[in-house]
Design an enzyme around this catalytic site. Structure first.
Site, PDB file in Angstrom:
ATOM      1  N   ASP A 160       0.842  -1.206   0.000  1.00 32.66           N
ATOM      2  CA  ASP A 160       0.000   0.000   0.000  1.00 32.66           C
ATOM      3  C   ASP A 160       0.878   1.257   0.000  1.00 32.66           C
ATOM      4  O   ASP A 160       0.586   2.236  -0.686  1.00 32.66           O
ATOM      5  CB  ASP A 160      -0.919  -0.020   1.230  1.00 32.66           C
ATOM      6  CG  ASP A 160      -1.621  -1.356   1.361  1.00 32.66           C
ATOM      7  OD1 ASP A 160      -2.484  -1.655   0.532  1.00 32.66           O
ATOM      8  OD2 ASP A 160      -1.265  -2.142   2.269  1.00 32.66           O
ATOM      9  N   HIS A 188      -4.625  -3.401   6.379  1.00 30.47           N
ATOM     10  CA  HIS A 188      -4.451  -3.667   4.943  1.00 30.47           C
ATOM     11  C   HIS A 188      -5.824  -4.055   4.377  1.00 30.47           C
ATOM     12  O   HIS A 188      -6.116  -5.213   4.109  1.00 30.47           O
ATOM     13  CB  HIS A 188      -3.430  -4.786   4.697  1.00 30.47           C
ATOM     14  CG  HIS A 188      -3.395  -5.198   3.247  1.00 30.47           C
ATOM     15  ND1 HIS A 188      -2.924  -4.373   2.246  1.00 30.47           N
ATOM     16  CD2 HIS A 188      -3.821  -6.321   2.620  1.00 30.47           C
ATOM     17  CE1 HIS A 188      -3.051  -4.981   1.076  1.00 30.47           C
ATOM     18  NE2 HIS A 188      -3.597  -6.163   1.281  1.00 30.47           N
TER      19      HIS A 188
HETATM   20  N1  LIG Z   1      -0.837  -7.970   2.290  1.00 32.34           N
HETATM   21  C1  LIG Z   1      -0.832  -7.730   1.011  1.00 32.34           C
HETATM   22  O1  LIG Z   1      -0.389  -6.650   0.573  1.00 32.34           O
HETATM   23  C2  LIG Z   1      -1.351  -8.736   0.024  1.00 32.34           C
HETATM   24  C3  LIG Z   1      -1.258  -8.462  -1.347  1.00 32.34           C
HETATM   25  C4  LIG Z   1      -1.687  -9.417  -2.258  1.00 32.34           C
HETATM   26  C5  LIG Z   1      -2.238 -10.608  -1.804  1.00 32.34           C
HETATM   27  N2  LIG Z   1      -2.336 -10.829  -0.469  1.00 32.34           N
HETATM   28  C6  LIG Z   1      -2.865 -12.093   0.055  1.00 32.34           C
HETATM   29  O2  LIG Z   1      -1.825 -13.071  -0.044  1.00 32.34           O
HETATM   30  C7  LIG Z   1      -2.399 -14.368  -0.055  1.00 32.34           C
HETATM   31  C8  LIG Z   1      -1.801 -15.218  -1.153  1.00 32.34           C
HETATM   32  O3  LIG Z   1      -2.139 -14.696  -2.414  1.00 32.34           O
HETATM   33  P1  LIG Z   1      -1.864 -15.554  -3.742  1.00 32.34           P
HETATM   34  O4  LIG Z   1      -2.373 -14.723  -4.849  1.00 32.34           O
HETATM   35  O5  LIG Z   1      -0.468 -16.057  -3.771  1.00 32.34           O
HETATM   36  O6  LIG Z   1      -2.860 -16.750  -3.483  1.00 32.34           O
HETATM   37  P2  LIG Z   1      -2.820 -18.219  -4.112  1.00 32.34           P
HETATM   38  O7  LIG Z   1      -4.175 -18.800  -3.856  1.00 32.34           O
HETATM   39  O8  LIG Z   1      -2.282 -18.177  -5.516  1.00 32.34           O
HETATM   40  O9  LIG Z   1      -1.726 -18.953  -3.204  1.00 32.34           O
HETATM   41  C9  LIG Z   1      -1.964 -19.289  -1.880  1.00 32.34           C
HETATM   42  C10 LIG Z   1      -1.256 -20.581  -1.620  1.00 32.34           C
HETATM   43  O10 LIG Z   1      -1.421 -20.898  -0.234  1.00 32.34           O
HETATM   44  C11 LIG Z   1      -1.555 -22.292  -0.139  1.00 32.34           C
HETATM   45  N3  LIG Z   1      -2.108 -22.655   1.166  1.00 32.34           N
HETATM   46  C12 LIG Z   1      -3.404 -22.745   1.564  1.00 32.34           C
HETATM   47  N4  LIG Z   1      -3.482 -23.147   2.837  1.00 32.34           N
HETATM   48  C13 LIG Z   1      -2.217 -23.303   3.266  1.00 32.34           C
HETATM   49  C14 LIG Z   1      -1.636 -23.730   4.476  1.00 32.34           C
HETATM   50  N5  LIG Z   1      -2.406 -24.078   5.516  1.00 32.34           N
HETATM   51  N6  LIG Z   1      -0.285 -23.781   4.570  1.00 32.34           N
HETATM   52  C15 LIG Z   1       0.491 -23.473   3.511  1.00 32.34           C
HETATM   53  N7  LIG Z   1       0.005 -23.084   2.329  1.00 32.34           N
HETATM   54  C16 LIG Z   1      -1.324 -22.993   2.197  1.00 32.34           C
HETATM   55  C17 LIG Z   1      -2.437 -22.661  -1.327  1.00 32.34           C
HETATM   56  O11 LIG Z   1      -2.362 -24.041  -1.638  1.00 32.34           O
HETATM   57  C18 LIG Z   1      -1.833 -21.768  -2.407  1.00 32.34           C
HETATM   58  O12 LIG Z   1      -0.777 -22.437  -3.103  1.00 32.34           O
HETATM   59  C19 LIG Z   1      -3.906 -14.152  -0.177  1.00 32.34           C
HETATM   60  O13 LIG Z   1      -4.455 -14.237   1.125  1.00 32.34           O
HETATM   61  C20 LIG Z   1      -4.010 -12.722  -0.692  1.00 32.34           C
HETATM   62  O14 LIG Z   1      -5.243 -12.141  -0.371  1.00 32.34           O
HETATM   63  C21 LIG Z   1      -1.904  -9.916   0.442  1.00 32.34           C
HETATM   64  O1  LIG Z   2      -6.025 -10.234  -2.308  1.00 39.47           O
HETATM   65  C1  LIG Z   2      -6.655  -9.182  -2.132  1.00 39.47           C
HETATM   66  O2  LIG Z   2      -7.816  -9.145  -1.663  1.00 39.47           O
HETATM   67  C2  LIG Z   2      -6.020  -7.864  -2.519  1.00 39.47           C
HETATM   68  C3  LIG Z   2      -4.630  -7.723  -1.986  1.00 39.47           C
HETATM   69  O3  LIG Z   2      -4.605  -7.720  -0.585  1.00 39.47           O
HETATM   70  C4  LIG Z   2      -3.987  -6.471  -2.533  1.00 39.47           C
HETATM   71  O4  LIG Z   2      -3.890  -5.480  -1.806  1.00 39.47           O
HETATM   72  O5  LIG Z   2      -3.595  -6.483  -3.714  1.00 39.47           O
END
Ligand SMILES: NC(=O)c1ccc[n+]([C@@H]2O[C@H](COP(=O)([O-])OP(=O)(O)OC[C@H]3O[C@@H](n4cnc5c(N)ncnc54)[C@H](O)[C@@H]3O)[C@@H](O)[C@H]2O)c1
Ligand SMILES: O=C(O)C[C@H](O)C(=O)O
Length: 332
Positions: A160, A188
């Site tokens: 962010d 977030h």
């Molecule tokens: N904080 C931020 O700025 C931010 C930004 C983008 C995404 N995110 C979050 O990050 C996370 C991951 O995003 P992504 O696009 O890589 O998702 P994704 O679904 O592509 O990958 C998530 C992975 O986690 C695995 N997983 C599920 N349960 C698990 C467990 N108990 N232990 C280990 N692995 C497990 C899944 O099998 C999958 O491979 C999501 O929650 C998303 O919302 C946060």
């Molecule tokens: O995965 C989401 O819901 C959005 C993600 O946290 C982001 O900020 O890009």
């Protein structure tokens, strides 16, 4: 003399952020170009084959700094001896799921992984939670790993922060590297408050406040804020997938600055365990402006908060307090 390798855990490593993140770590983007690493990658059994494919690609990339790869679905093996843990794994929101259902799945994952980290990670392991709801997952991890110092458990709001820098740079047509000291306050989520009141831009005639250069308070107090708050949703709409390369890059920025320090005169935003600074609720993971030195973050104190900002800091704090209650109700 060559440095000892640092062990870095990435959970959810078979997912899309994981796929962008692990090569960055192996190239030295997170810990430095002279720091060897051993990657620990965890995912769940249905993703084991994909995870193995990622491991094959890491071998094929022949990264000089990469001294070993552990790819596993066993949380104890994954956590053993790790110095840095980047918690990306989680349960995504699916159609028809209520917010409480997603919260419930994720807080139970973070509760059990807290124990594994507490028992098996290296002492003083630094933890960064990326998976949503990032602040509350980090809080649950902290609560259920009482022997890990609260200072070692953080969540990602650097994405962010970087988005806010990017918006200012586009608006003013200046290099993003010349913009600094924006702040992300709070959660977030779309209640976060991106604050430019202390942000500056380096110009040929010295450092100037962002407000003075933009000369458009209506934009700064309106569209700028909502654009940053809604950027995650905008990426999902455009890509049909949530942000991945920018999230991975921000995770590297977060850990790099935490471990190696922030540049003099610059702060960054990190979700950290709140001590009630700036009258934010204590006892939640709240994003503050921080500086880092010798591997420790410190909240920047004494910044003036005007009435407009005060309301926004309170609103996002209120949401975090409610999320905390919801998380506990899911666990009970
Ligand atoms: N904080 C931020 O700025 C931010 C930004 C983008 C995404 N995110 C979050 O990050 C996370 C991951 O995003 P992504 O696009 O890589 O998702 P994704 O679904 O592509 O990958 C998530 C992975 O986690 C695995 N997983 C599920 N349960 C698990 C467990 N108990 N232990 C280990 N692995 C497990 C899944 O099998 C999958 O491979 C999501 O929650 C998303 O919302 C946060
Ligand atoms: O995965 C989401 O819901 C959005 C993600 O946290 C982001 O900020 O890009």
């Amino acid at each position: 003399m060559a440095k000892e390798p640092v062990r870095v855990l990435v959970t959810g490593a078979a997912g899309q952020i994981g796929y962008a993140l692990v090569p960055m770590i192996a190239r030295g983007v997170m810990l430095g170009a002279d720091q060897p690493v051993i990657l620990h990658m965890l995912d769940i059994p249905p993703a084991a084959e994909t995870l193995n494919g990622v491991k094959m690609e890491l071998v094929d990339a022949a990264f000089p700094l990469l001294k070993g790869v552990v790819a596993t679905t066993d949380v104890v093996e994954a956590c053993t001896g790790v110095n840095v843990a980047v918690m990306v794994g989680g349960f995504p929101r699916k159609e028809g799921m209520e917010r409480k259902d997603v919260m419930s799945k994720n807080v139970s994952i973070y509760k059990s992984q807290a124990s594994a980290l507490e028992q098996h990670a290296a002492p003083n392991c630094k933890v960064l939670v990326v998976a949503n709801p990032a602040n509350t997952n980090a809080l649950i991890l902290k609560e259920f790993a009482p022997s890990i110092p609260a200072k070692n458990i953080t969540c990602l709001t650097r994405l962010d922060h970087n988005r806010a820098l990017g918006q200012i740079s586009e608006k003013l047509n200046v290099q993003v590297s010349d913009v600094k000291n924006v702040i992300i306050w709070g959660n977030h989520s779309s209640s976060q408050y991106p604050d430019v009141n202390h942000a500056t831009v380096m110009t040929p005639s010295g450092e100037k406040p962002v407000r003075e250069l933009v000369k458009d308070d209506a934009w700064l107090n309106g569209e700028f804020i909502t654009t940053v708050q809604q950027r995650g949703a905008a990426i999902i709409k455009a890509r049909k997938l949530s942000s991945a390369l920018s999230a991975a890059s921000a995770a590297c920025d977060h850990i790099r600055d935490w471990v190696l320090g922030t540049p003099e005169g610059t702060w960054v935003s990190m979700g950290v365990y709140s001590d009630g600074s700036y009258n934010a609720p204590a006892g939640v993971i709240y994003s503050f402006p921080v500086t880092c030195k010798n591997g420790e973050w410190t909240i920047v104190q004494g910044l003036a908060i005007d009435e407009f900002s005060r309301k926004k800091l309170d609103l996002t704090g209120q949401e975090l307090t409610e999320e905390k209650e919801l998380a506990y109700s899911c666990l009970s």
